[in-house]
Design an enzyme around this catalytic site. Structure first.
Site, PDB file in Angstrom:
ATOM      1  N   TYR A   1       0.816  -1.210   0.000  1.00 54.48           N
ATOM      2  CA  TYR A   1       0.000   0.000   0.000  1.00 54.48           C
ATOM      3  C   TYR A   1       0.859   1.273   0.000  1.00 54.48           C
ATOM      4  CZ  TYR A   1      -4.729  -1.838   0.812  1.00 54.48           C
ATOM      5  OH  TYR A   1      -5.960  -2.431   0.687  1.00 54.48           O
TER       6      TYR A   1
ATOM      7  N   LYS B   1       3.230 -15.202   1.935  1.00 51.82           N
ATOM      8  CA  LYS B   1       3.409 -15.917   0.660  1.00 51.82           C
ATOM      9  C   LYS B   1       4.911 -16.156   0.526  1.00 51.82           C
ATOM     10  CE  LYS B   1       1.823 -17.625  -3.211  1.00 51.82           C
ATOM     11  NZ  LYS B   1       0.972 -18.829  -3.273  1.00 51.82           N
TER      12      LYS B   1
ATOM     13  N   ASP C   1      -2.926 -18.163   0.075  1.00 49.06           N
ATOM     14  CA  ASP C   1      -3.927 -18.871  -0.747  1.00 49.06           C
ATOM     15  C   ASP C   1      -4.574 -19.995   0.056  1.00 49.06           C
ATOM     16  OD1 ASP C   1      -1.416 -20.095  -0.768  1.00 49.06           O
ATOM     17  OD2 ASP C   1      -1.543 -20.777  -2.849  1.00 49.06           O
TER      18      ASP C   1
ATOM     19  N   ASP D   1      -6.358  -6.897   4.147  1.00 50.39           N
ATOM     20  CA  ASP D   1      -7.504  -6.239   3.514  1.00 50.39           C
ATOM     21  C   ASP D   1      -8.427  -7.296   2.915  1.00 50.39           C
ATOM     22  OD1 ASP D   1      -9.068  -4.142   2.367  1.00 50.39           O
ATOM     23  OD2 ASP D   1      -8.084  -4.521   0.451  1.00 50.39           O
TER      24      ASP D   1
ATOM     25  N   ASP E   1     -12.200  -9.016   4.659  1.00 48.35           N
ATOM     26  CA  ASP E   1     -13.497  -8.995   3.958  1.00 48.35           C
ATOM     27  C   ASP E   1     -14.077 -10.399   3.911  1.00 48.35           C
ATOM     28  OD1 ASP E   1     -13.365  -6.272   3.348  1.00 48.35           O
ATOM     29  OD2 ASP E   1     -14.075  -6.579   1.288  1.00 48.35           O
TER      30      ASP E   1
END
Ligand code: IPM
Ligand code: MG
Length: 363
Positions: A143, A194, A226, A250, A254
């Protein structure tokens, strides 16, 4: 003597002002019942601020936020501002507040209220009793990493760049927050990265593991992002605290929110600086703005988190969760959590229901 607090209120765009109005109702009730003095200063942020001043985060807004004990934010953004230069988009207000206030630790609890088990898109036995805390790093990662931007090359083609960057100290401090949070909960932390592909998150894994040496009472596991996305829908109750990078957090928050029935239910607290900011994790939902159908519960529960983390009234957070549970038990639902046989109410009526129950409990 009554305790005094300065709170900056940033309603923002879309449904932001509607849900914040209900959240402020709740603040005022607690103020009266607990004999507090809350000084609320409202300021423009996001698209509303851009329209009024030409900038999504005017200096005056940032300054009142800096001086406040706590900041309450609704939501920012909308299609009206989508064609603006990145630096002027409503989202910059949010990112600017987070970084300028040093709020590197974002707590996003995904806890299911028993009456909403049926509202989840997952089977009841998968989500019943679900209680996850996502600890999202909030002021670093892709970000904020440099270089960034879109450049035109010599042959006229274009190239877009964003950079994933973390220093070891940034990783260490968010890992500590996650371990401290876990200590007061299920003592289990899953760090999500990751590391099989991205060097930066290989470092993340290393530093989280080193930091864990001082937290031997906490069980630490690691998971690739993942796999985590998959596990969250397969068997979400395996998680207690999830700690992860800004962008993974983020996305996963959600996803976790939907396990609880609706993104309209999830509050958040952004901590780590001199003060803190509280906001529902949902967006500005321009498609339903101004219709009095938004779910104000995430904003109301964000006020609960504010009492817990900024206003020294942890018990109010507990009471508010009970009140929300009670109102849901009585069958009141906004459209996003509506199911058969329930009583549909609008944003204002839902706020009123919570307010009434709260008054009863605090008197
Ligand atoms: C959130 C939002 C923001 C983010 C946007 C609006 C900038 O999605 O708080 O999760 O990406 O952090
Ligand atoms: Mg988001």
């Amino acid at each position: 003597m009554s305790q005094e607090f300065n709170i900056t209120v940033l309603p923002g765009d879309g449904i932001g002002p509607e849900v914040i109005r209900e959240a402020v109702k709740i603040l005022r009730i607690v103020e009266a019942k607990k004999n507090l003095k809350l000084h609320l200063t409202e300021a423009p942020a996001g698209g509303a601020a851009y329209d009024a001043t030409g900038h999504p985060l005017p200096e005056a807004t940032l300054n009142t936020a800096k001086e406040a004990d706590a900041v309450l934010l609704g939501a920012v953004g909308g299609p009206k501002w989508e064609t603006l230069d990145f630096a002027l988009r409503p989202e910059r207000a949010l990112l600017g507040l987070r970084s300028n206030l040093g709020l590197f630790a974002n707590l996003r609890p995904a806890k299911i209220f028993a009456p909403l088990v049926e509202a989840s898109t997952l089977k009841p036995d998968v989500v019943e009793g679900l209680d996850i805390m996502v600890v999202r790093e909030l002021t670093g990662g892709i970000y904020f990493g440099e270089p960034r931007g879109v450049e035109t090359l010599a042959d006229g083609s274009r190239r877009g760049i964003n950079t994933l960057v973390y220093t070891d100290s940034e990783i260490e401090r968010i890992a500590k927050v996650a371990f401290d949070v876990a200590r007061k909960r299920g003592k289990n932390v899953c760090s999500v990265d990751k590391a099989n592909v991205l060097e930066c998150t290989g470092l993340w894994r290393e530093v989280v593991t080193e930091t864990h040496e001082d937290y031997q009472d906490i069980t630490l596991s690691h998971m690739y992002v993942d796999n985590c996305a998959m596990q969250l829908v397969r068997n979400p109750k395996q998680f207690d605290v999830i700690v992860t990078t800004n962008m993974f957090g983020d996305i996963l928050s959600d996803q976790a929110s939907m396990l609880t029935g609706s993104i309209g239910m999830l509050p958040s607290a952004s901590l780590g600086g001199k003060n803190a900011m509280y906001e529902p994790i949902h967006g500005s939902a321009p498609d339903i703005a101004g219709k009095d159908i938004a779910n104000p519960l995430a904003a109301i529960l964000s006020v609960g988190m504010m009492f817990k983390y900024s206003l020294n009234l942890e018990d109010i957070n507990v009471v508010l969760e009970k009140v929300v549970d009670e109102v849901l038990k009585q069958g009141y639902r906004t459209g996003d959590i509506l199911s058969k046989g329930m009583k549909e109410v609008g944003c204002i009526a839902m706020g009123d229901r919570v307010a009434e129950e709260l008054e009863k409990r605090l008197s």
